[in-house]
Design a protein around this motif. Structure first.
Motif, PDB file in Angstrom:
ATOM      1  N   ALA A   1      -3.122 -40.753   5.681  1.00  0.00           N
ATOM      2  CA  ALA A   1      -2.264 -41.102   5.172  1.00  0.00           C
ATOM      3  C   ALA A   1      -2.252 -42.828   4.995  1.00  0.00           C
ATOM      4  CB  ALA A   1      -1.606 -41.970   6.534  1.00  0.00           C
ATOM      5  N   ASP A   2      -3.836 -42.719   5.254  1.00  0.00           N
ATOM      6  CA  ASP A   2      -3.964 -44.541   4.080  1.00  0.00           C
ATOM      7  C   ASP A   2      -4.627 -44.293   3.180  1.00  0.00           C
ATOM      8  OD1 ASP A   2      -6.540 -42.826   4.865  1.00  0.00           O
ATOM      9  OD2 ASP A   2      -7.629 -44.177   5.926  1.00  0.00           O
ATOM     10  N   GLY A   3      -4.463 -42.856   3.147  1.00  0.00           N
ATOM     11  CA  GLY A   3      -4.843 -42.531   0.639  1.00  0.00           C
ATOM     12  C   GLY A   3      -6.192 -41.798   0.837  1.00  0.00           C
ATOM     13  N   THR A   4      -6.683 -42.089   1.578  1.00  0.00           N
ATOM     14  CA  THR A   4      -8.326 -41.716   1.459  1.00  0.00           C
ATOM     15  C   THR A   4      -8.554 -40.608   1.307  1.00  0.00           C
ATOM     16  OG1 THR A   4      -9.035 -41.386   3.590  1.00  0.00           O
ATOM     17  CG2 THR A   4      -9.208 -43.829   2.545  1.00  0.00           C
ATOM     18  N   GLN A   5      -9.165 -40.352   0.185  1.00  0.00           N
ATOM     19  CA  GLN A   5      -9.456 -38.322   0.430  1.00  0.00           C
ATOM     20  C   GLN A   5     -10.854 -37.909   1.421  1.00  0.00           C
ATOM     21  OE1 GLN A   5      -8.466 -36.607  -1.574  1.00  0.00           O
ATOM     22  NE2 GLN A   5      -6.880 -37.719  -2.980  1.00  0.00           N
ATOM     23  N   ALA A   6     -10.408 -36.497   1.802  1.00  0.00           N
ATOM     24  CA  ALA A   6     -11.019 -36.748   2.770  1.00  0.00           C
ATOM     25  C   ALA A   6     -11.103 -34.698   2.684  1.00  0.00           C
ATOM     26  CB  ALA A   6     -10.742 -36.066   4.180  1.00  0.00           C
ATOM     27  N   LEU A   7     -12.638 -33.938   3.417  1.00  0.00           N
ATOM     28  CA  LEU A   7     -13.151 -33.138   3.110  1.00  0.00           C
ATOM     29  C   LEU A   7     -12.755 -31.982   4.354  1.00  0.00           C
ATOM     30  CD1 LEU A   7     -13.867 -30.993   1.403  1.00  0.00           C
ATOM     31  CD2 LEU A   7     -16.551 -31.182   2.015  1.00  0.00           C
ATOM     32  N   MET A   8     -11.821 -31.713   4.562  1.00  0.00           N
ATOM     33  CA  MET A   8     -11.805 -30.599   5.835  1.00  0.00           C
ATOM     34  C   MET A   8     -11.796 -29.175   5.754  1.00  0.00           C
ATOM     35  SD  MET A   8      -7.906 -31.425   7.774  1.00  0.00           S
ATOM     36  CE  MET A   8      -6.580 -30.042   6.704  1.00  0.00           C
ATOM     37  N   LEU A   9     -12.273 -28.438   7.402  1.00  0.00           N
ATOM     38  CA  LEU A   9     -11.979 -27.140   7.586  1.00  0.00           C
ATOM     39  C   LEU A   9     -11.227 -26.733   7.913  1.00  0.00           C
ATOM     40  CD1 LEU A   9     -14.296 -24.532   6.618  1.00  0.00           C
ATOM     41  CD2 LEU A   9     -15.792 -25.569   8.676  1.00  0.00           C
ATOM     42  N   GLY A  10     -11.136 -25.813   7.767  1.00  0.00           N
ATOM     43  CA  GLY A  10     -10.063 -24.898   9.049  1.00  0.00           C
ATOM     44  C   GLY A  10      -9.917 -24.148   9.571  1.00  0.00           C
ATOM     45  N   VAL A  11      -9.850 -23.659  10.536  1.00  0.00           N
ATOM     46  CA  VAL A  11     -10.466 -22.136  11.085  1.00  0.00           C
ATOM     47  C   VAL A  11      -9.636 -21.759  11.841  1.00  0.00           C
ATOM     48  CG1 VAL A  11     -12.465 -20.303  12.387  1.00  0.00           C
ATOM     49  CG2 VAL A  11     -13.000 -21.756  10.739  1.00  0.00           C
TER      50      VAL A  11
ATOM     51  N   LEU B   1     -14.224 -38.799   2.442  1.00  0.00           N
ATOM     52  CA  LEU B   1     -14.913 -38.831   1.485  1.00  0.00           C
ATOM     53  C   LEU B   1     -14.997 -40.089   0.662  1.00  0.00           C
ATOM     54  CD1 LEU B   1     -13.606 -35.752  -0.756  1.00  0.00           C
ATOM     55  CD2 LEU B   1     -15.432 -35.847   0.965  1.00  0.00           C
ATOM     56  N   ALA B   2     -14.980 -41.389   1.314  1.00  0.00           N
ATOM     57  CA  ALA B   2     -15.448 -42.462   0.955  1.00  0.00           C
ATOM     58  C   ALA B   2     -16.848 -42.538   0.634  1.00  0.00           C
ATOM     59  CB  ALA B   2     -14.754 -43.748   1.536  1.00  0.00           C
ATOM     60  N   ALA B   3     -17.748 -42.325   2.002  1.00  0.00           N
ATOM     61  CA  ALA B   3     -18.763 -42.867   2.141  1.00  0.00           C
ATOM     62  C   ALA B   3     -19.356 -41.899   1.040  1.00  0.00           C
ATOM     63  CB  ALA B   3     -19.417 -42.288   3.454  1.00  0.00           C
ATOM     64  N   SER B   4     -19.067 -40.494   1.060  1.00  0.00           N
ATOM     65  CA  SER B   4     -19.957 -39.731  -0.192  1.00  0.00           C
ATOM     66  C   SER B   4     -19.549 -40.493  -1.417  1.00  0.00           C
ATOM     67  CB  SER B   4     -18.807 -38.268  -0.223  1.00  0.00           C
ATOM     68  OG  SER B   4     -19.257 -37.337  -1.111  1.00  0.00           O
ATOM     69  N   GLU B   5     -18.456 -40.657  -1.975  1.00  0.00           N
ATOM     70  CA  GLU B   5     -18.358 -41.720  -3.263  1.00  0.00           C
ATOM     71  C   GLU B   5     -19.053 -42.250  -3.457  1.00  0.00           C
ATOM     72  OE1 GLU B   5     -16.024 -40.220  -5.919  1.00  0.00           O
ATOM     73  OE2 GLU B   5     -15.566 -38.513  -4.646  1.00  0.00           O
ATOM     74  N   ARG B   6     -19.057 -43.571  -2.115  1.00  0.00           N
ATOM     75  CA  ARG B   6     -20.039 -44.763  -2.591  1.00  0.00           C
ATOM     76  C   ARG B   6     -21.529 -43.901  -3.109  1.00  0.00           C
ATOM     77  NH1 ARG B   6     -16.872 -46.181   1.857  1.00  0.00           N
ATOM     78  NH2 ARG B   6     -18.954 -45.656   3.657  1.00  0.00           N
ATOM     79  N   GLN B   7     -22.021 -43.201  -1.592  1.00  0.00           N
ATOM     80  CA  GLN B   7     -23.485 -42.496  -2.670  1.00  0.00           C
ATOM     81  C   GLN B   7     -23.169 -41.776  -3.948  1.00  0.00           C
ATOM     82  OE1 GLN B   7     -24.013 -39.261   0.492  1.00  0.00           O
ATOM     83  NE2 GLN B   7     -24.630 -40.849   1.897  1.00  0.00           N
ATOM     84  N   LEU B   8     -22.221 -41.540  -3.637  1.00  0.00           N
ATOM     85  CA  LEU B   8     -21.980 -40.593  -5.851  1.00  0.00           C
ATOM     86  C   LEU B   8     -22.159 -41.934  -6.269  1.00  0.00           C
ATOM     87  CD1 LEU B   8     -21.689 -38.258  -7.459  1.00  0.00           C
ATOM     88  CD2 LEU B   8     -19.286 -38.742  -7.260  1.00  0.00           C
ATOM     89  N   GLY B   9     -21.813 -42.968  -6.471  1.00  0.00           N
ATOM     90  CA  GLY B   9     -22.182 -44.136  -7.126  1.00  0.00           C
ATOM     91  C   GLY B   9     -23.065 -44.449  -7.195  1.00  0.00           C
ATOM     92  N   GLU B  10     -23.348 -44.672  -5.689  1.00  0.00           N
ATOM     93  CA  GLU B  10     -25.070 -45.806  -6.272  1.00  0.00           C
ATOM     94  C   GLU B  10     -25.728 -44.454  -6.841  1.00  0.00           C
ATOM     95  OE1 GLU B  10     -28.034 -48.036  -4.756  1.00  0.00           O
ATOM     96  OE2 GLU B  10     -25.933 -48.392  -4.928  1.00  0.00           O
ATOM     97  N   PHE B  11     -25.617 -42.876  -6.528  1.00  0.00           N
ATOM     98  CA  PHE B  11     -27.023 -42.324  -7.749  1.00  0.00           C
ATOM     99  C   PHE B  11     -26.647 -42.640  -9.116  1.00  0.00           C
ATOM    100  CE2 PHE B  11     -26.856 -38.289  -9.705  1.00  0.00           C
ATOM    101  CZ  PHE B  11     -28.714 -38.378  -9.556  1.00  0.00           C
ATOM    102  N   ARG B  12     -25.119 -42.871  -9.568  1.00  0.00           N
ATOM    103  CA  ARG B  12     -24.459 -42.475 -10.627  1.00  0.00           C
ATOM    104  C   ARG B  12     -25.572 -44.144 -11.720  1.00  0.00           C
ATOM    105  NH1 ARG B  12     -18.346 -41.355 -10.767  1.00  0.00           N
ATOM    106  NH2 ARG B  12     -18.934 -38.787 -10.119  1.00  0.00           N
ATOM    107  N   ARG B  13     -25.359 -45.498 -10.307  1.00  0.00           N
ATOM    108  CA  ARG B  13     -25.904 -46.835 -11.322  1.00  0.00           C
ATOM    109  C   ARG B  13     -27.800 -46.555 -11.365  1.00  0.00           C
ATOM    110  NH1 ARG B  13     -21.776 -48.959  -7.724  1.00  0.00           N
ATOM    111  NH2 ARG B  13     -23.441 -48.615  -5.838  1.00  0.00           N
ATOM    112  N   GLN B  14     -27.916 -45.734  -9.996  1.00  0.00           N
ATOM    113  CA  GLN B  14     -29.414 -45.741  -9.678  1.00  0.00           C
ATOM    114  C   GLN B  14     -30.214 -44.608 -11.672  1.00  0.00           C
ATOM    115  OE1 GLN B  14     -30.938 -44.146  -6.231  1.00  0.00           O
ATOM    116  NE2 GLN B  14     -30.762 -46.181  -5.447  1.00  0.00           N
TER     117      GLN B  14
END
Length: 453
Positions: free
Chosen positions: A126-136, A158-171
């Motif tokens: 709802a706040d516009g952020t992307q998420a990864l969701m598993l349903g069973v 996924l914001a935290a994952s995107e931050r890690q990905l961005g940091e990985f890209r910069r490095q």
């Protein structure tokens, strides 16, 4: 590194830089995709753990109500905005339980999964952020007549994952740009070192043009050795050619001096003898023709001279000498291997062999022998049965204007052997005078194999 247009260093460095950028770009894209896939896979495993923990922690009663002990849940599920969310729906998609962290968020309301079905999606919250969701979806058998169905969902921001990905890209970009910089510097140094012989050759050629150096040095790599050797041979040949022209003019002036003096004396006497004048004119014409022919024989001109068959040359020269010396009955023995040839200028071979045969024909009694051998080069020995050349004069007769017979009993100008030595020298060969088995002189020349600029 030279910055001039067309510089080999600049071209090599630019080509390598483009190749490095392309290779590193492809590598960065591949690593980025691999890292993103690995991160999402790890996050999906965490969601699988959360779903399993929720299924294990839930306690439905006979009425189908759910009870979830808070002490068994991940602490992040109790913190709003923590980035980890969970929700349990009934079979119709209505929420039965939602974690405190998902307050105000509808994760999967309205979803209807079949029993045993699993889904992995990337919804927008709802706040516009992307998420990864598993349903069973599961069916809980509480008894013969009670089998409530539930749908358990766990989602991670996924914001935290995107931050890690961005940091990985910069490095990654930082490391790659650093590596590429050091590689280009190393390549630049390698190119400068590798092209140093070419720069040295360019400098030496400039010094040769200014007169500071006589020729290129011999200390070049194998790849440039042939270039340097060929350039030096052409340079040496050109210098010898110029020296030869000057020498020819000197010899021409020297040769014309005597017949001109005779003509002047006849004219000064007041009653010139026609026969004498004609003889001197013929002599001067002969000298001029000879010197022009000699000037044309200037040593090797071609980098790849064609092989010249020797037997036809020797046969033609011998036939010409028989006509010139009609008063002498000379037996000429030509010992030439079948198919023998040598790569040289044809005019030079005519000049060398013609002078040697003419010299032998003049001095012999009635026999001349020519022996040709091929081995590490071309060896030609011309022998006669004449008086020979005294040991004390063997070096002197090779100088221009010096004759073994100073009395003039045998016609000649004393430059034939000098011409032979000069042309042989142009080919890097040698000339030797010895005593022949026939009793007279034996003059042997040796031209090395593969000679020619």
């Amino acid at each position: 590194m030279a910055s001039r247009r067309g510089s080999l260093s600049t071209r090599l460095l630019a080509i390598t830089a483009v190749m490095l950028v392309a290779a590193f770009g492809i590598t960065i894209v591949v690593l980025d995709l691999v890292f993103r896939g690995s991160a999402e896979e790890a996050l999906a495993d965490q969601l699988e753990t959360q779903v399993s923990a929720l299924i294990g922690a839930v306690e439905p009663d006979e009425a189908g109500n759910l009870t979830i002990p808070q002490r068994l849940l991940d602490p992040r599920l109790g913190n709003p905005g923590s980035g980890l969310y969970a929700e349990i729906l009934d079979a119709a998609g209505l929420p039965l339980w939602r974690s405190p962290s998902a307050v105000g968020l509808d994760l999967a309301t309205g979803a209807t999964l079949n029993a045993g079905q699993r889904t992995l999606t990337r919804p927008a919250l709802a706040d516009g952020t992307q998420a990864l969701m598993l349903g069973v979806a599961i069916n809980w058998e509480l008894g013969p007549s009670a089998t409530p169905a539930f749908q358990v969902f766990a989602a991670a921001d996924l914001a935290a994952s995107e931050r890690q990905l961005g940091e990985f890209r910069r490095q990654l970009l930082g490391w790659f740009f650093s590596v590429m910089f050091f590689l280009l510097v190393a390549l630049w140094l390698a190119i400068r070192f590798g092209l140093q012989p070419l720069r040295r050759m360019s400098w030496e050629i400039a010094e040769i043009e200014k007169g500071g150096l006589p020729a290129l040095s011999d200390e070049y790599p194998l790849e440039l050795e042939g270039v340097g050797r060929g350039f030096n041979t052409l340079l040496r040949s050109e210098r010898q050619r110029m020296e030869r022209y000057r020498t020819t003019m000197d010899d021409l002036a020297h040769s014309l001096k005597t017949p001109l003096a005779v003509v002047r004396n006849e004219v000064d006497a007041g009653h010139p003898d026609r026969v004498t004048l004609q003889a001197q004119v013929d002599r001067m014409q002969s000298v001029i023709d000879y010197q022009l022919k000699r000037a044309a024989a200037m040593g090797p001109r071609s980098l790849a001279a064609r092989p010249v068959p020797l037997l036809p040359v020797l046969t033609e020269l011998a036939a010409s000498l028989r006509k010139i010396h009609r008063d002498k009955s000379v037996v000429c023995d030509l010992q030439v291997p079948e198919g023998c040839s040598y790569p040289a200028e044809q005019g030079d071979l005519y000049e060398i062999l013609g002078n040697l045969l003419d010299n032998a024909w003049k001095w012999c009694r009635n026999r001349v022998a020519v022996t040709v051998q091929l081995g590490d080069g071309l060896s030609v020995a011309v022998a006669d049965d004449g008086p020979g050349i005294p040991d004390g004069q063997k070096e002197a007769v090779l100088d221009r204007g010096i004759r073994a017979d100073q009395r003039g009993d045998v016609p000649g100008q004393g430059i034939g052997l000098a011409v032979v030595r000069e042309i042989v020298g142009l080919y890097g060969g040698t000339l030797r005078i010895g005593r022949a088995a026939l009793g007279g002189a034996e003059i042997t020349i040796h031209l090395p194999k593969g000679t020619g600029p």
